[in-house]
Write a protein that holds these residues in place. Structure first.
Motif, mmCIF file in Angstrom:
data_model
loop_
_atom_site.group_PDB
_atom_site.id
_atom_site.type_symbol
_atom_site.label_atom_id
_atom_site.label_comp_id
_atom_site.label_asym_id
_atom_site.label_seq_id
_atom_site.Cartn_x
_atom_site.Cartn_y
_atom_site.Cartn_z
ATOM 1 N N SER A 215 -4.017 8.661 -1.553
ATOM 2 C CA SER A 215 -4.204 8.302 -0.150
ATOM 3 C C SER A 215 -4.307 6.786 0.021
ATOM 4 C CB SER A 215 -5.468 8.964 0.383
ATOM 5 O OG SER A 215 -6.617 8.400 -0.256
ATOM 6 N N ARG A 216 -4.167 6.356 1.270
ATOM 7 C CA ARG A 216 -4.294 4.937 1.576
ATOM 8 C C ARG A 216 -5.695 4.419 1.236
ATOM 9 N NH1 ARG A 216 -1.083 1.747 4.592
ATOM 10 N NH2 ARG A 216 0.006 3.588 5.408
ATOM 11 N N SER A 217 -6.717 5.244 1.481
ATOM 12 C CA SER A 217 -8.092 4.814 1.197
ATOM 13 C C SER A 217 -8.303 4.598 -0.300
ATOM 14 C CB SER A 217 -9.094 5.836 1.724
ATOM 15 O OG SER A 217 -8.940 7.087 1.072
ATOM 16 N N THR A 218 -7.666 5.414 -1.125
ATOM 17 C CA THR A 218 -7.768 5.240 -2.578
ATOM 18 C C THR A 218 -7.147 3.913 -2.995
ATOM 19 O OG1 THR A 218 -7.761 7.617 -3.033
ATOM 20 C CG2 THR A 218 -7.075 6.173 -4.826
ATOM 21 N N VAL A 219 -5.976 3.624 -2.448
ATOM 22 C CA VAL A 219 -5.300 2.364 -2.760
ATOM 23 C C VAL A 219 -6.154 1.180 -2.318
ATOM 24 C CG1 VAL A 219 -3.309 0.901 -2.227
ATOM 25 C CG2 VAL A 219 -2.990 3.345 -2.704
ATOM 26 N N ARG A 220 -6.698 1.263 -1.116
ATOM 27 C CA ARG A 220 -7.489 0.142 -0.595
ATOM 28 C C ARG A 220 -8.774 -0.072 -1.395
ATOM 29 N NH1 ARG A 220 -6.760 0.687 6.039
ATOM 30 N NH2 ARG A 220 -4.611 -0.133 6.053
ATOM 31 N N GLN A 221 -9.395 1.012 -1.857
ATOM 32 C CA GLN A 221 -10.595 0.876 -2.688
ATOM 33 C C GLN A 221 -10.271 0.152 -3.984
ATOM 34 O OE1 GLN A 221 -12.003 5.209 -2.377
ATOM 35 N NE2 GLN A 221 -13.922 4.127 -2.730
ATOM 36 N N GLU B 209 0.830 -1.200 0.000
ATOM 37 C CA GLU B 209 0.000 0.000 0.000
ATOM 38 C C GLU B 209 0.866 1.253 0.000
ATOM 39 O OE1 GLU B 209 -2.697 -0.095 3.244
ATOM 40 O OE2 GLU B 209 -4.002 -1.637 2.353
ATOM 41 N N ARG B 210 1.896 1.273 0.848
ATOM 42 C CA ARG B 210 2.771 2.448 0.929
ATOM 43 C C ARG B 210 3.481 2.706 -0.392
ATOM 44 N NH1 ARG B 210 2.934 7.062 2.565
ATOM 45 N NH2 ARG B 210 2.161 6.276 4.590
ATOM 46 N N GLU B 211 3.955 1.653 -1.053
ATOM 47 C CA GLU B 211 4.631 1.824 -2.347
ATOM 48 C C GLU B 211 3.678 2.390 -3.391
ATOM 49 O OE1 GLU B 211 8.047 -1.628 -2.470
ATOM 50 O OE2 GLU B 211 5.951 -2.267 -2.509
ATOM 51 N N LEU B 212 2.430 1.910 -3.401
ATOM 52 C CA LEU B 212 1.451 2.427 -4.366
ATOM 53 C C LEU B 212 1.062 3.859 -4.040
ATOM 54 C CD1 LEU B 212 -0.833 -0.745 -4.732
ATOM 55 C CD2 LEU B 212 0.765 0.166 -6.428
ATOM 56 N N MET B 213 0.942 4.173 -2.742
ATOM 57 C CA MET B 213 0.642 5.550 -2.343
ATOM 58 C C MET B 213 1.723 6.510 -2.827
ATOM 59 S SD MET B 213 -0.612 4.683 1.551
ATOM 60 C CE MET B 213 -0.414 6.394 2.129
#
Length: 247
Positions: free
Chosen positions: A45-51, A35-39
């Motif tokens: 944001s983390r929420s965008t990655v998780r969605q 998640e951090r690498e994609l952010m």
């Protein structure tokens, strides 16, 4: 390639499509970035990655492994041998989304068609109608099917949208041809550079190859099919029984 913050398309949807494209191109093959690498890479944001990741998991493109991360989901498609079935039904039975893309359709001289398993002279025609299509599951290229038909059948099939059509349904429900019996051989080989590009695999990868001839109820040859399947995404299954003659 970055995301467009000025676009009306939500960022998580853009990210989802970007990850899916990288998977299709073979740029992501196993564990995806954290998640951090994609952010950091996409400045989201983390929420965008998780969605984005959650949606791809729901679609069966990714899978989460507890304590290990998120991985590209290599669920092989399984085809049971013993029945004449459509690719669409096989993929639907796997609870995946089928897709088809027409590569080409044309008239092909019989002498230019090579078969390792069958004598194509049984067509008793100098020309056949050829249809080459790319088959997908969850938008991932799975197979290339090259189907050959007598001219009187092929020219009728050519009247339909072969990007969408289920050819066996056209043959049986529209043209009134009852498919009855088939003989199939399964082997393997190294694909051509062109075929490897269509399947998004290295040219050095081995592929499963099928050759099949299909007949109608009057024993007329209806189709010769060459199929090329990604060995990492497709498997053939058959149920066997012990022969009564055990000698």
């Amino acid at each position: 390639m970055g995301l467009n913050t000025c676009s009306p398309i939500p960022l998580h949807f853009q990210l989802m499509n970007q990850l899916r494209e990288e998977i299709l191109k073979g740029e992501l093959t196993e564990r995806i970035p954290s998640e951090r690498e994609l952010m950091d890479r996409f400045s989201v944001s983390r929420s965008t990655v998780r969605q984005a990741i959650s949606q791809l998991v729901l679609e069966g493109v990714l899978e989460k492994r507890h304590g290990k991360g998120t991985f590209v989901y290599h669920r092989p498609v399984e085809e049971w041998l013993g029945n004449i079935s459509t690719y669409k039904k096989i993929i639907n039975d796997m609870q995946m989304t089928p897709g088809t893309r027409l590569i080409s359709s044309r008239v092909e001289h019989l002498q230019n068609i090579r078969s390792n398993s069958f004598d194509l002279g049984i067509f008793k025609q100098d020309k056949l109608y050829a249809i080459d299509r790319l088959q997908l599951a969850n938008q991932i290229p799975i197979a290339i099917e090259k189907q050959y038909y007598p001219m009187e059948i092929g020219t009728k099939l050519a009247e339909y949208d072969l990007n969408e059509a289920v050819i066996y349904d056209l043959l049986e429900l529209t043209l009134g041809i009852n498919l009855w019996e088939a003989e199939q051989v399964v082997t393997s080989k190294i694909p051509t550079k062109e075929d490897a590009n269509y399947l998004h695999i290295p040219q050095t990868a081995s592929v499963l190859v099928t050759e099949r001839v299909t007949y109608d109820t009057n024993n007329n040859l209806v189709e010769y099919l060459q199929g090329m399947f990604r060995a990492d995404m497709y498997a053939f299954r058959i149920k066997l029984a012990r022969s009564q003659n055990r000698g």
